[in-house]
Structures are given as structure tokens and as C-alpha cells.
Scaffold this motif. Structure first.
Motif, PDB file in Angstrom:
ATOM      1  N   ASP A  83       0.858  -1.188   0.000  1.00  0.00           N
ATOM      2  CA  ASP A  83       0.000   0.000   0.000  1.00  0.00           C
ATOM      3  C   ASP A  83       0.894   1.238   0.000  1.00  0.00           C
ATOM      4  OD1 ASP A  83       0.940   0.371   2.619  1.00  0.00           O
ATOM      5  OD2 ASP A  83      -0.861  -0.501   3.526  1.00  0.00           O
ATOM      6  N   ALA A  84       0.283   2.401  -0.012  1.00  0.00           N
ATOM      7  CA  ALA A  84       1.040   3.646  -0.144  1.00  0.00           C
ATOM      8  C   ALA A  84       2.044   3.830   0.986  1.00  0.00           C
ATOM      9  CB  ALA A  84       0.075   4.834  -0.197  1.00  0.00           C
ATOM     10  N   GLU A  85       1.631   3.541   2.227  1.00  0.00           N
ATOM     11  CA  GLU A  85       2.515   3.733   3.374  1.00  0.00           C
ATOM     12  C   GLU A  85       3.729   2.806   3.294  1.00  0.00           C
ATOM     13  OE1 GLU A  85       4.141   4.825   7.075  1.00  0.00           O
ATOM     14  OE2 GLU A  85       2.744   5.829   5.692  1.00  0.00           O
ATOM     15  N   LEU A  86       3.473   1.531   3.016  1.00  0.00           N
ATOM     16  CA  LEU A  86       4.569   0.565   2.941  1.00  0.00           C
ATOM     17  C   LEU A  86       5.491   0.883   1.774  1.00  0.00           C
ATOM     18  CD1 LEU A  86       5.569  -1.939   4.433  1.00  0.00           C
ATOM     19  CD2 LEU A  86       4.245  -3.347   2.855  1.00  0.00           C
ATOM     20  N   TRP A 125       6.300   0.909  -8.889  1.00  0.00           N
ATOM     21  CA  TRP A 125       4.842   0.782  -8.918  1.00  0.00           C
ATOM     22  C   TRP A 125       4.482  -0.452  -8.073  1.00  0.00           C
ATOM     23  CZ3 TRP A 125       7.669   2.407 -13.024  1.00  0.00           C
ATOM     24  CH2 TRP A 125       7.203   3.494 -13.786  1.00  0.00           C
ATOM     25  N   SER A 126       3.477  -0.344  -7.241  1.00  0.00           N
ATOM     26  CA  SER A 126       3.026  -1.497  -6.464  1.00  0.00           C
ATOM     27  C   SER A 126       1.512  -1.425  -6.330  1.00  0.00           C
ATOM     28  CB  SER A 126       3.689  -1.517  -5.087  1.00  0.00           C
ATOM     29  OG  SER A 126       3.556  -2.792  -4.489  1.00  0.00           O
ATOM     30  N   TRP A 127       0.885  -2.578  -6.406  1.00  0.00           N
ATOM     31  CA  TRP A 127      -0.582  -2.589  -6.393  1.00  0.00           C
ATOM     32  C   TRP A 127      -1.122  -3.762  -5.581  1.00  0.00           C
ATOM     33  CZ3 TRP A 127       2.754  -3.422 -10.329  1.00  0.00           C
ATOM     34  CH2 TRP A 127       2.726  -4.670 -10.982  1.00  0.00           C
ATOM     35  N   ALA A 134      -2.366   1.003  -9.317  1.00  0.00           N
ATOM     36  CA  ALA A 134      -1.051   0.975  -8.676  1.00  0.00           C
ATOM     37  C   ALA A 134      -0.705   2.314  -8.045  1.00  0.00           C
ATOM     38  CB  ALA A 134       0.018   0.588  -9.697  1.00  0.00           C
ATOM     39  N   MET A 135       0.073   2.231  -6.958  1.00  0.00           N
ATOM     40  CA  MET A 135       0.663   3.413  -6.337  1.00  0.00           C
ATOM     41  C   MET A 135       2.094   3.552  -6.860  1.00  0.00           C
ATOM     42  SD  MET A 135      -1.819   4.494  -4.552  1.00  0.00           S
ATOM     43  CE  MET A 135      -0.963   5.836  -3.697  1.00  0.00           C
ATOM     44  N   PRO A 154       3.609   8.685  -2.437  1.00  0.00           N
ATOM     45  CA  PRO A 154       3.089   7.883  -3.549  1.00  0.00           C
ATOM     46  C   PRO A 154       1.799   8.475  -4.111  1.00  0.00           C
ATOM     47  CG  PRO A 154       3.754   6.478  -1.734  1.00  0.00           C
ATOM     48  CD  PRO A 154       3.783   7.876  -1.215  1.00  0.00           C
ATOM     49  N   VAL A 155       1.661   8.295  -5.426  1.00  0.00           N
ATOM     50  CA  VAL A 155       0.453   8.756  -6.111  1.00  0.00           C
ATOM     51  C   VAL A 155      -0.112   7.601  -6.926  1.00  0.00           C
ATOM     52  CG1 VAL A 155       1.246  11.146  -6.233  1.00  0.00           C
ATOM     53  CG2 VAL A 155       1.790   9.562  -8.104  1.00  0.00           C
TER      54      VAL A 155
END
Length: 633
Positions: A83-86, A125-127, A134-135, A154-155
Motif C-alpha cells: 500500500d502507499a505507506e509501505l 509501482w506497487s498494487w 497501482a501506487m 506515492p500517487v
């Protein structure tokens, strides 16, 4: 107390931005392959079953032709994503992500450290809910150098179609893509070369995961926006396990050992776990086991004459196995393999004897749990274990004070908190017990077939046999001649086989082939090397029709003469050969001097005369054996 100014412009800042950037870049990765391994660690920790490594190249116009150079490297996985935080934390140096010891990568520095060691920009990129959701965030060296302190927030940004088009399979619900661009420290130029130089190491580092089917790692060169799937030399392929113990049955080892083990468990452990020993180490009251696995080459890996195990048709049986592709492969896997959490940290070659060709034919794996990271001295880039490595060739007596016993030595260094103490017993076991036994066993393998040296050994054996027969015809009868008069061929066979296997500990296949060859060619002499419980540098076996000379491998003369002359690495240059010959010449002179001094120290004139007579007799025998027996014209 003075003012505590910490602004960007302060000339008293403890660590300047420029130094920080340099430290980030010079983080000690040996090459691109080790840096990529950090990203694969993250993928495996994220429970990925497919990891794809893309090396994308673009054309570069040279003076005479167009060449291709890698400009982007990407790692795509189907793990559980972030996720965005990780994601933001993953790009921070030394974040608390590393607190979980169950992870392969527990230091929280792998992604930024490895990336910035190879490129100036890394994008991620991670989703967790489809790649369109994806973030995205990144690190850019130029921005950091300009004073950027925080990882960009992250966006939402969908994974570019370019990468999904390259993928082996459609992008799943979860996953991560890491892209390195502006590569300025990648050692190899083309995509094919980059991946070839990476695949063997990746196959070794993750061999257990690959062999157990837990993950697949695809190496995919990309040119003109497409994966080179069909290219014979530079096409895509899946990394194969590269087992330095050569016990796995399906690996990238060259034929004939790609689908069968080239080594076998060493003679230790038990029937349930052959070739395995355990060493307990206690930390904070909890006992942890260090697992040691050991293997040595099967006879057929080094000999072309083992029944039922022929070498490939294109392999010259008269050449040493070390020259053939599987021997060259083993040469690249010399050392003790350190394995943590199923992942290899290092293949530590310091434990090997560098000049000795036999070193490629043994394998040792030391596997330890993450709880022993500090004990072994695991570095934050997971490329070595400094404490363990420092104990290679450890000699406690060199550090002992006076007549200290081993226990007193350990008690003393314990008072000083010496970090080596918990591993000393393990190191001594490896260095003084296990490795010497393995080397002795391996030296027996090629006694009957020394590869490229066999023809020369056969010539010497034939020449010595002719000398024995000439002396017998001239009426000089020896014990071996008298024993042969009443022995059948089967008697000779059984006696020789028993001596080789029971007294000198040769393996059955080697002994059998040696006996068969000797009887077929009517050889009367045999030379072998074997450890002997004797101060003599050689001993003899007198058997029916066979005079067997055993050179004592425990005697210093063996290492200073026979090893110097016979165990010559294939890449030895002319200067090194001259040094070896000079060393052998010096050793021979010292051998003769030792005899002369022996005569000198005999006080009794009659005894000295007998020794002098023996020297003259030996000289006459030497003339008979060295000369070819033909009459002078």
C-alpha cells in the motif's frame, strides 16, 4: 552550549548531502547481479511465485557499427504488493521494515541501497487491487543531491502498458514493478551479456527456492520494445538452480550432470541425513542449530572409465575433468556456501586452497537461522558474514599466550568479548577435520585415471614393469615374484582390490578399474598416494605379481614435490611453471641433503658402511629402472 545549527547551509553539519549521496552509491555491491538479488529478496518476501528481470537495451551508433547497450533494468513480480505507506517506507534507507527476522531481507535498506548503487533513478509501482490502481513513487539522485529529504509521497499511477506487454503473464491483482533508469554503473553492456552474467549467480543464491518450485525467475532481454524470446544466444530463459554442492538433480550444470547429481554426500551424518552435521549455538539462553552439509564429486565426474557412466562423446577421456565444461562450472563454485533463510549470502572462497585443482570437487554448505545474524556477522547488503569469513584458516595457537590450553584461550578471549568465540569450534571442525578428510578422499579418485596425466603415468608404469621383468629374467627374484608363482589371477585380483579399498580407502569403482587394467596389461608396479601412519615418505605393499608404492600424503614431501609437479591448474602461465619446477628442484636437493645428514649422524662406522652400501645399491637399481634396457651400440 553553542547554537545547534543543522540547516542545509551549515558548514558544521555532521554528514553533508554530497557525502550521503556518495555513501548511498558506494554501498559495497560486488556487481549488478548482487544488487538485483536485493530486489528478488523483496519479491520472495512478498510471496511472489514469478519474478521477471528485464534488461532493456537501445542502439548506440559507434564509429563503424551500431551496438546495443542496456539503459533500463526492471524487476516485475506477482507478489502481494504494497500500500502507499509501505511503498514509501520501502524507499527509505534503514526503515523499520527489517524488524521481521522471518524475511530474507530484514535490514530495510535493500531497495534504495541496491538501486542507487547501479542507477541514478529508481521508480516503483506497487498494487494490491489491480495494476490500473497501482501506487507510484521514486528516488532521483539529482533531486537528493539538490537537498530532497523525504521520499516523494506515492500517487495513483497505472503500470505503463509497455511493462504489462513485456510480461510473461497478464498482471495479476497484486504485484510490484521496480525500474532502474539512467544506469551508470552496470558492468556489462548488452542485455544478453548482462543477464548471462547475472543468471548463474541468481541461480546459486536462490537455488533452494528454484529447486523446490517456490519461485520462477525469468531473465528477459528486451530490444526494440520486445522480449527476445527466440534468439538462441541472447533469448529469454528461466534461471536454473546452481548448486555448489551439486546434489540437486535438475540444475544448470553442463552435460552429463544437468539432470543428475555430479556430487554425492560426504561420509558423515546418518542414513536419514547423509552428509549432514549439526552444531548448536546458544544465544540469550536459546539454542540454535547450524546445519553443515558436505559433498564430494562422484568418481564419474572426474574419471571417464567408470562403468555405466560414460562421458559425453565430445569429451576427451584423456583430458583432466577440470578442463571440461562441468569441471569449469565447478571451478566457478569453489568455497563454503553460507545460507540464511534458504538464501545464499556468500560463496566464501577463503576456505579453499587457491592453487589446488582438487578444491573444485568438494562442496560445503553452512546454513544458519536469522537469529544468528549477529553471531555470523551478516552485512546489511547480505553479501557476506564477516565474523565467519574471518575464521578461514584460523589458528588459535598463533594467538595463544605461553602454554595456554584451548579452553584457557577461549576463556581469555571471552573476557574481551571476542565476537569469534561462538564460531571457533565450527571453524576448527571445518578447517582441521572435515576439509582434510574430503581432500584425502578426493585425491584417491583419480589414482587410476589422472586425466591428461594418465598417459604419462602409464608410460612410467610400463617402463618400471619392463625393468622388473628384465631383472627377473636376469635371475633377480623378488618377494612379489615368488608370491605370484602360486597365485591365480583371481587371487591377485582379490588381494589387490582388498589392499586398495581396505588399506588405502579407495572407492570400489576406482579400485576395480585399476586392478582390471593392471592385470590386463600385466603391470608389475603401481604408484598411489595415500595417508600413512608413518614417518616414511613412502611405503610399499608386496603382493603377488604387484609391487605397490604408496606415497605418504601426510609427509611434507608430498605437498612440496608431488603436488607441485602434478596438481598444476590449467591456467598456469610459463612463469608459474618455472617457479614450480624450481620449487620441486629445491625440494629434491633437500631430500638428498637429508639422506646425507642421516649418514653423517650415524656414529657407528659399521652401520655407516651399511647405509653407504644401501645408497650405492639404490643407485644401481635406479640406473636399471631409468635406463630403457637397450644395449649401447
Amino acid at each position: 552550549m553553542g547554537d545547534r545549527v543543522t540547516g542545509e547551509g551549515s558548514k558544521y553539519r555532521i554528514v553533508s548531502p554530497s557525502l550521503t549521496v556518495k555513501a548511498m552509491r558506494d554501498s559495497g555491491y560486488k556487481n549488478t547481479a548482487y544488487a538485483l538479488a536485493e530486489l528478488i529478496d523483496n519479491s520472495i518476501d512478498a510471496e511472489a511465485t514469478l519474478v521477471q528481470v528485464f534488461a532493456c537495451e537501445s542502439p548506440v551508433q559507434g564509429a563503424t557499427q551500431t551496438r546495443h547497450r542496456v539503459d533500463t533494468i526492471a524487476v516485475l513480480d506477482n507478489g502481494k504488493g504494497m500500500d502507499a505507506e509501505l511503498l514509501r517506507r520501502a524507499l527509505k534507507y534503514g526503515d523499520g521494515l527489517g524488524g521481521d527476522r522471518v524475511r530474507i531481507g530484514r535490514f530495510g535498506m535493500g531497495l534504495p541501497n541496491s538501486s542507487m548503487s547501479q542507477c541514478t533513478k529508481v521508480e516503483v509501482w506497487s498494487w494490491t487491487n489491480g495494476s490500473p490502481n497501482a501506487m507510484y513513487t521514486y528516488l532521483d539522485l539529482e533531486e537528493i543531491n539538490g537537498g530532497l529529504d523525504d521520499v516523494p509521497s506515492p500517487v495513483h499511477r497505472p503500470v505503463p502498458e509497455h511493462w504489462s506487454d513485456l510480461s510473461e503473464a497478464p498482471l495479476g491483482t497484486t504485484g510490484t514493478l521496480v525500474v532502474w533508469s539512467d544506469l551508470d554503473r552496470v558492468k556489462w553492456h548488452g542485455a544478453g551479456a548482462t543477464l548471462r552474467n547475472t543468471a548463474e549467480l541468481i541461480g546459486r543464491v536462490y537455488r533452494h527456492y528454484l529447486h523446490d518450485g517456490k519461485v520462477e525467475i525469468k531473465m528477459a532481454p528486451v530490444r526494440e520494445g520486445k522480449v527476445l524470446e527466440e534468439d538462441e544466444d541472447n533469448g529469454a530463459y528461466f534461471a536454473e538452480p546452481n548448486d555448489p554442492l551439486y546434489l540437486m538433480d535438475s540444475t544448470g550444470t553442463p552435460p552429463p550432470f544437468g539432470n543428475k547429481p555430479m556430487f554425492e554426500p560426504f561420509d558423515m551424518g546418518n542414513e536419514k541425513e547423509p552428509g549432514v552435521a549439526y552444531f548448536p549455538i546458544t544465544v540469550d539462553g536459546t539454542k540454535h542449530n547450524v546445519k553443515v552439509r558436505a559433498s564430494i564429486a562422484r568418481p564419474e565426474a572426474r574419471r571417464a572409465d567408470v562403468e555405466g557412466h560414460p562421458w559425453p562423446d565430445n569429451a576427451n577421456p584423456n583430458r583432466d575433468a577440470g578442463f571440461h565444461p562441468w569441471g569449469q562450472h565447478a571451478r566457478r563454485n569453489i568455497g563454503i556456501s553460507l545460507v540464511r533463510q534458504g538464501r545464499e549470502l556468500d560463496l566464501d572462497s577463503k576456505w579453499a586452497i587457491g592453487y589446488d585443482p582438487v578444491e573444485r570437487w568438494w562442496g560445503i554448505e553452512v546454513e544458519f537461522p536469522p537469529e544468528l545474524d549477529d553471531i555470523f556477522g551478516v552485512t546489511n547488503n547480505k553479501q557476506t558474514a564477516t565474523v565467519f569469513s574471518s575464521l578461514a584458516h584460523f589458528d588459535w595457537t598463533a594467538e595463544a599466550e605461553g602454554d595456554e590450553t584451548p579452553k584457557a584461550f577461549k576463556d581469555r578471549i571471552a573476557e574481551f568479548g571476542d565476537p569469534r568465540l561462538p564460531l571457533i569450534d565450527l571453524a576448527l571442525y571445518l578447517e582441521k577435520n572435515l576439509l582434510p578428510k574430503m581432500r584425502r578422499k578426493l585425491r584417491q579418485h583419480t589414482l587410476g585415471n589422472r586425466g591428461g596425466k594418465k598417459r604419462h603415468d602409464d608410460d612410467v608404469t610400463s617402463k618400471a614393469t619392463d625393468a622388473v621383468k628384465r631383472r627377473q629374467e636376469d635371475g633377480h627374484t623378488g618377494t612379489t615374484d615368488r608370491l605370484a608363482e602360486e597365485a591365480t589371477e583371481n587371487d591377485k585380483r582379490q588381494e589387490q582390490y582388498a589392499a586398495l579399498t581396505e588399506r588405502h580407502h579407495l572407492d570400489r569403482d576406482t579400485a576395480q578399474s585399476m586392478v582390471d587394467e593392471a592385470l590386463e596389461k600385466d603391470w608389475r608396479v603401481r604408484w598411489i598416494s595415500s595417508p600413512q601412519d608413518s614417518t616414511a615418505f613412502f611405503n610399499i605393499d608386496l603382493m603377488a605379481g604387484m609391487l605397490q608404492v604408496i606415497f605418504n600424503t601426510e609427509h611434507p614431501l608430498h605437498n612440496e614435490l608431488m603436488t607441485v609437479l602434478e596438481d598444476v591448474p590449467e591456467d598456469t602461465n610459463e612463469a608459474e611453471l618455472r617457479q614450480r619446477l624450481a620449487r620441486a628442484s629445491d625440494t629434491f636437493k633437500l631430500l638428498v641433503f637429508s639422506w646425507a645428514r642421516m649418514e653423517d649422524e650415524i656414529p657407528n662406522k659399521r652401520d655407516r658402511a651399511r647405509i653407504s652400501d644401501a645408497r650405492r645399491d639404490w643407485g644401481r637399481y635406479a640406473r636399471d629402472f631409468i635406463e630403457d634396457g637397450s644395449d649401447d651400440e
